[in-house]
Each structure stands twice: as structure tokens, then as C-alpha cells.
Design a protein around this motif. Sequence first.
Motif, PDB file in Angstrom:
ATOM      1  N   ASP A   8       0.854  -1.182   0.000  1.00  0.00           N
ATOM      2  CA  ASP A   8       0.000   0.000   0.000  1.00  0.00           C
ATOM      3  C   ASP A   8       0.894   1.237   0.000  1.00  0.00           C
ATOM      4  O   ASP A   8       1.735   1.407   0.890  1.00  0.00           O
ATOM      5  CB  ASP A   8      -0.912   0.024   1.229  1.00  0.00           C
ATOM      6  N   VAL A   9       0.700   2.100  -0.969  1.00  0.00           N
ATOM      7  CA  VAL A   9       1.523   3.302  -1.105  1.00  0.00           C
ATOM      8  C   VAL A   9       0.673   4.517  -0.753  1.00  0.00           C
ATOM      9  O   VAL A   9      -0.243   4.890  -1.488  1.00  0.00           O
ATOM     10  CB  VAL A   9       2.075   3.427  -2.536  1.00  0.00           C
ATOM     11  N   GLU A  10       0.951   5.130   0.397  1.00  0.00           N
ATOM     12  CA  GLU A  10       0.221   6.307   0.848  1.00  0.00           C
ATOM     13  C   GLU A  10       0.635   7.522   0.023  1.00  0.00           C
ATOM     14  O   GLU A  10       1.828   7.789  -0.150  1.00  0.00           O
ATOM     15  CB  GLU A  10       0.494   6.574   2.324  1.00  0.00           C
ATOM     16  N   LEU A  11      -0.353   8.265  -0.481  1.00  0.00           N
ATOM     17  CA  LEU A  11      -0.069   9.398  -1.353  1.00  0.00           C
ATOM     18  C   LEU A  11      -0.707  10.699  -0.899  1.00  0.00           C
ATOM     19  O   LEU A  11      -0.432  11.758  -1.475  1.00  0.00           O
ATOM     20  CB  LEU A  11      -0.553   9.087  -2.777  1.00  0.00           C
ATOM     21  N   ILE A  12      -1.538  10.661   0.116  1.00  0.00           N
ATOM     22  CA  ILE A  12      -2.321  11.848   0.464  1.00  0.00           C
ATOM     23  C   ILE A  12      -1.435  13.031   0.819  1.00  0.00           C
ATOM     24  O   ILE A  12      -1.764  14.185   0.528  1.00  0.00           O
ATOM     25  CB  ILE A  12      -3.335  11.539   1.605  1.00  0.00           C
ATOM     26  N   ASP A  13      -0.290  12.778   1.459  1.00  0.00           N
ATOM     27  CA  ASP A  13       0.604  13.881   1.837  1.00  0.00           C
ATOM     28  C   ASP A  13       1.196  14.588   0.624  1.00  0.00           C
ATOM     29  O   ASP A  13       1.636  15.740   0.727  1.00  0.00           O
ATOM     30  CB  ASP A  13       1.734  13.375   2.733  1.00  0.00           C
ATOM     31  N   LYS A  14       1.213  13.917  -0.531  1.00  0.00           N
ATOM     32  CA  LYS A  14       1.751  14.530  -1.749  1.00  0.00           C
ATOM     33  C   LYS A  14       0.740  15.458  -2.418  1.00  0.00           C
ATOM     34  O   LYS A  14       1.094  16.213  -3.329  1.00  0.00           O
ATOM     35  CB  LYS A  14       2.197  13.443  -2.732  1.00  0.00           C
ATOM     36  N   LYS A  15      -0.536  15.373  -2.007  1.00  0.00           N
ATOM     37  CA  LYS A  15      -1.598  16.231  -2.546  1.00  0.00           C
ATOM     38  C   LYS A  15      -1.619  16.201  -4.076  1.00  0.00           C
ATOM     39  O   LYS A  15      -1.537  17.219  -4.750  1.00  0.00           O
ATOM     40  CB  LYS A  15      -1.442  17.659  -2.040  1.00  0.00           C
ATOM     41  N   ILE A  16      -1.740  14.979  -4.600  1.00  0.00           N
ATOM     42  CA  ILE A  16      -1.754  14.789  -6.051  1.00  0.00           C
ATOM     43  C   ILE A  16      -3.188  14.921  -6.555  1.00  0.00           C
ATOM     44  O   ILE A  16      -4.037  14.057  -6.325  1.00  0.00           O
ATOM     45  CB  ILE A  16      -1.193  13.415  -6.424  1.00  0.00           C
ATOM     46  N   GLN A  17      -3.468  16.024  -7.224  1.00  0.00           N
ATOM     47  CA  GLN A  17      -4.814  16.274  -7.734  1.00  0.00           C
ATOM     48  C   GLN A  17      -4.997  15.596  -9.082  1.00  0.00           C
ATOM     49  O   GLN A  17      -4.165  15.719  -9.981  1.00  0.00           O
ATOM     50  CB  GLN A  17      -5.059  17.780  -7.875  1.00  0.00           C
ATOM     51  N   ILE A  18      -6.091  14.850  -9.220  1.00  0.00           N
ATOM     52  CA  ILE A  18      -6.367  14.116 -10.456  1.00  0.00           C
ATOM     53  C   ILE A  18      -6.826  15.082 -11.543  1.00  0.00           C
ATOM     54  O   ILE A  18      -7.777  15.857 -11.341  1.00  0.00           O
ATOM     55  CB  ILE A  18      -7.444  13.041 -10.221  1.00  0.00           C
ATOM     56  N   PRO A  19      -6.176  15.081 -12.705  1.00  0.00           N
ATOM     57  CA  PRO A  19      -6.608  15.946 -13.809  1.00  0.00           C
ATOM     58  C   PRO A  19      -8.020  15.580 -14.269  1.00  0.00           C
ATOM     59  O   PRO A  19      -8.474  14.443 -14.117  1.00  0.00           O
ATOM     60  CB  PRO A  19      -5.573  15.659 -14.903  1.00  0.00           C
ATOM     61  N   GLU A  20      -8.707  16.544 -14.853  1.00  0.00           N
ATOM     62  CA  GLU A  20     -10.077  16.334 -15.311  1.00  0.00           C
ATOM     63  C   GLU A  20     -10.157  15.219 -16.347  1.00  0.00           C
ATOM     64  O   GLU A  20     -11.132  14.472 -16.411  1.00  0.00           O
ATOM     65  CB  GLU A  20     -10.654  17.628 -15.901  1.00  0.00           C
ATOM     66  N   GLU A  21      -9.119  15.071 -17.167  1.00  0.00           N
ATOM     67  CA  GLU A  21      -9.137  14.048 -18.223  1.00  0.00           C
ATOM     68  C   GLU A  21      -8.706  12.678 -17.721  1.00  0.00           C
ATOM     69  O   GLU A  21      -8.636  11.720 -18.490  1.00  0.00           O
ATOM     70  CB  GLU A  21      -8.243  14.471 -19.390  1.00  0.00           C
ATOM     71  N   GLY A  22      -8.439  12.550 -16.409  1.00  0.00           N
ATOM     72  CA  GLY A  22      -8.021  11.282 -15.842  1.00  0.00           C
ATOM     73  C   GLY A  22      -6.503  11.182 -15.756  1.00  0.00           C
ATOM     74  O   GLY A  22      -5.782  12.166 -15.953  1.00  0.00           O
ATOM     75  N   PHE A  23      -6.027   9.972 -15.486  1.00  0.00           N
ATOM     76  CA  PHE A  23      -4.592   9.800 -15.276  1.00  0.00           C
ATOM     77  C   PHE A  23      -4.193   8.361 -15.597  1.00  0.00           C
ATOM     78  O   PHE A  23      -5.031   7.464 -15.702  1.00  0.00           O
ATOM     79  CB  PHE A  23      -4.231  10.111 -13.820  1.00  0.00           C
ATOM     80  N   TYR A  24      -2.901   8.151 -15.753  1.00  0.00           N
ATOM     81  CA  TYR A  24      -2.324   6.816 -15.931  1.00  0.00           C
ATOM     82  C   TYR A  24      -1.470   6.475 -14.720  1.00  0.00           C
ATOM     83  O   TYR A  24      -0.747   7.335 -14.192  1.00  0.00           O
ATOM     84  CB  TYR A  24      -1.433   6.762 -17.172  1.00  0.00           C
ATOM     85  N   ILE A  25      -1.533   5.213 -14.292  1.00  0.00           N
ATOM     86  CA  ILE A  25      -0.584   4.679 -13.322  1.00  0.00           C
ATOM     87  C   ILE A  25       0.425   3.835 -14.092  1.00  0.00           C
ATOM     88  O   ILE A  25       0.042   2.931 -14.837  1.00  0.00           O
ATOM     89  CB  ILE A  25      -1.267   3.807 -12.260  1.00  0.00           C
ATOM     90  N   GLY A  26       1.708   4.126 -13.916  1.00  0.00           N
ATOM     91  CA  GLY A  26       2.758   3.379 -14.576  1.00  0.00           C
ATOM     92  C   GLY A  26       3.620   2.631 -13.578  1.00  0.00           C
ATOM     93  O   GLY A  26       3.950   3.157 -12.513  1.00  0.00           O
ATOM     94  N   LEU A  27       3.984   1.394 -13.909  1.00  0.00           N
ATOM     95  CA  LEU A  27       4.894   0.582 -13.097  1.00  0.00           C
ATOM     96  C   LEU A  27       6.171   0.369 -13.892  1.00  0.00           C
ATOM     97  O   LEU A  27       6.140  -0.144 -15.004  1.00  0.00           O
ATOM     98  CB  LEU A  27       4.258  -0.769 -12.756  1.00  0.00           C
ATOM     99  N   GLU A  28       7.292   0.749 -13.297  1.00  0.00           N
ATOM    100  CA  GLU A  28       8.579   0.703 -13.987  1.00  0.00           C
ATOM    101  C   GLU A  28       9.545  -0.226 -13.269  1.00  0.00           C
ATOM    102  O   GLU A  28       9.649  -0.204 -12.046  1.00  0.00           O
ATOM    103  CB  GLU A  28       9.157   2.115 -14.040  1.00  0.00           C
ATOM    104  N   HIS A  29      10.243  -1.053 -14.032  1.00  0.00           N
ATOM    105  CA  HIS A  29      11.313  -1.870 -13.479  1.00  0.00           C
ATOM    106  C   HIS A  29      12.605  -1.065 -13.419  1.00  0.00           C
ATOM    107  O   HIS A  29      12.871  -0.240 -14.297  1.00  0.00           O
ATOM    108  CB  HIS A  29      11.545  -3.123 -14.334  1.00  0.00           C
ATOM    109  N   ILE A  30      13.395  -1.309 -12.383  1.00  0.00           N
ATOM    110  CA  ILE A  30      14.693  -0.661 -12.217  1.00  0.00           C
ATOM    111  C   ILE A  30      15.769  -1.735 -12.316  1.00  0.00           C
ATOM    112  O   ILE A  30      15.728  -2.732 -11.591  1.00  0.00           O
ATOM    113  CB  ILE A  30      14.775   0.071 -10.870  1.00  0.00           C
ATOM    114  N   PHE A  31      16.713  -1.540 -13.199  1.00  0.00           N
ATOM    115  CA  PHE A  31      17.739  -2.565 -13.464  1.00  0.00           C
ATOM    116  C   PHE A  31      18.948  -2.358 -12.553  1.00  0.00           C
ATOM    117  O   PHE A  31      19.957  -1.758 -12.956  1.00  0.00           O
ATOM    118  CB  PHE A  31      18.169  -2.519 -14.929  1.00  0.00           C
ATOM    119  N   ILE A  32      18.837  -2.840 -11.322  1.00  0.00           N
ATOM    120  CA  ILE A  32      19.924  -2.758 -10.355  1.00  0.00           C
ATOM    121  C   ILE A  32      20.176  -4.149  -9.780  1.00  0.00           C
ATOM    122  O   ILE A  32      19.313  -5.030  -9.848  1.00  0.00           O
ATOM    123  CB  ILE A  32      19.613  -1.762  -9.222  1.00  0.00           C
ATOM    124  N   ALA A  33      21.370  -4.347  -9.189  1.00  0.00           N
ATOM    125  CA  ALA A  33      21.789  -5.683  -8.761  1.00  0.00           C
ATOM    126  C   ALA A  33      20.821  -6.315  -7.770  1.00  0.00           C
ATOM    127  O   ALA A  33      20.528  -7.518  -7.851  1.00  0.00           O
ATOM    128  CB  ALA A  33      23.190  -5.605  -8.151  1.00  0.00           C
TER     129      ALA A  33
END
Length: 316
Positions: A212-237
Motif C-alpha cells: 500500500d503506497v500512501e499518497l495523500i501527503d503529496k496532494k496529487i490532484q487528479i486531472p479532469e481528463e483522468g490519469f495513468y498509473i505506470g509501473l517501472e522496473h529498475i535494473f539494479i543488482a
Amino acid sequence: MKASVFLLILFFTTAFSVAQNSRITGRVIDRATNKALPYAHIMFQDYRLGTSTDEQGMFAFNVADSLKSDVLIFTHVGYEPELLKISDLEKQRLVPMNALTEGLGEVMITPVRHNRSFTYRPDWRFEAVGIGNMNAALYPSTIARYYPKPDKFEAAAFLKEITVYFYATEEQKGLNPKFRIHLYNVDENGLPGKDITQDIVVTKPIGKNKVDVELIDKKIQIPEEGFYIGLEHIFIAENEYFEVKDYYINNELVAEDYRNKRYGPVYKGVFAPEESNFQVYFFEPGGWVDIRTWDITYNNREGKYVMPEFKIKITD
């Protein structure tokens, strides 16, 4: 990806590795502060190959002398891309990057009231699937899914919490990999656009199938047209694990017990039918690609496509 395509990639990277005779190392930093930029991405401009910097902004890779004149592209959330020839990188080692002067995707910030709430819930009625390195682990990449702003919010709506789910495999036991969550606005073509928040790097808990990733403290307002959630891999050892499997073309065994390096985590999603409000994109070096164009369905899954699942809590 088709097995034949995989084998072409396999043969290319094998030949590429045989010709290796130089090791390139360096560090990516913020130009203004000289602070390290962890988990920046480094891509060949003309090849679908790449890696990531570690927590201290350090990177290292092997390259053939014949590619010394090739250009590398350095990227990081909140920074302008930096292009540099490998031959120049051998001389300077440090790669300074400039913070974006225009900032991230702009949204109007208003007070959070917590009077209304809405939750997007994962749809597990479809067959579950693990979403790993869909590019044969050749370069860091991102899979993104669209969500509209809920109708019940006529005014501002904020992201409160996102739950990311993981697909358990034997090879990943004991692994607690780091990954990046992107939140994008929607561009003029309906594709993932600019990041609408600062860098979000999360560590998967060992032995857990979600975080669970808490985001409320970041105050991320959703744009009227919506949004995308992206998951990215990080290539580290610390994200590495190995997968051993056989590969077939037209039912003929062409590679037995082949040991593939992969990078965790493996996200959990579903094989969803196209009619289920399907807007999922995969990022390649050339840009965003509709995942329905990838030939990754098989057996009786025709008309179904890979879609990541989340639980998303929204408030006003």
C-alpha cells in the motif's frame, strides 16, 4: 513476444556480449547540487538496450569498441534528458542532469477536505498473470494503465492510496526489489503524458503479495481528463533474479534450460478482454505502444490482453 523474436534478441545480445572489451563506469548527478541521482535510466539511442543507476547514482556496463561512437540517453523523473557519446563518457565519468525548469505536469492544488471517497478495486474475475520484463530484460521499461476521474467528484479529487499487487514465483523468494510508480496526465493523443508528481520509488516487502503506497501527503490532484498509473522496473543488482526455461519454435525445442536474467518485481495483473475499458500502454525507446499490438497471447486467450490491476483510493 513470439519465441522467434525472443531468439533473435537472444542471438543479438549473445553476439554483442562476445564482442565486449571495455567497461564503462560513471555517476549521474544533479548539475546544480552535485547530488547523486539514484535509479536514473541509461539507454542506447540506436539499440533497445539499457540499464539503471544504483542508489548512489553509479552505473557500469560493458560495450564493444565498435559502439564507442554511439550515443546514450540518460533520463530521470523531473529532469531533462541528457545525450552523451560513449567515447565522451569514458573521459568525463560524471553525467550532470538539469532539473526541468517547467516542473512536472502542472495541476491546480486546492485544499484536501476528505468529505467524499471513491475506490477503484482490482477485477480478479479474469485469469491472473504475472507482468515481468516483457522486453526480455534488455532495457528498463514501464507498463501504464488509464483511469478516469470518478464522476462523483465535480470539483477536486486527490489520490489517497494506491495498492500494487505482485505475482509470486519460486525464483523471486527472498527478493525485496525496488520499483518506480509513475502518475501521468493524459496527452493530446490520449497516451501517458507528463509525470504529475515527484519521484516515487517503492520497495516490495519480502514475502508479501501487495504493498500500500500512501499518497495523500503529496496532494496529487487528479486531472479532469483522468490519469495513468505506470509501473517501472529498475535494473539494479538487488533486483536481479534468474529464470530457467525451455524455448520452442513451432513445437520444436530450440533452447533447453536457458538461464535468463530478470529484474523484479513481477507485478500481478489479469488477461482482460478488449471490451473492458482497455487502455494499457507499454513504453519502448521509441515511445508508448498499445499493448494489444504485442503478440503475447497464447492458447485460448485470443482477444484477451495483459492489464495490471490496482486498488486506488480517492478523496476530495
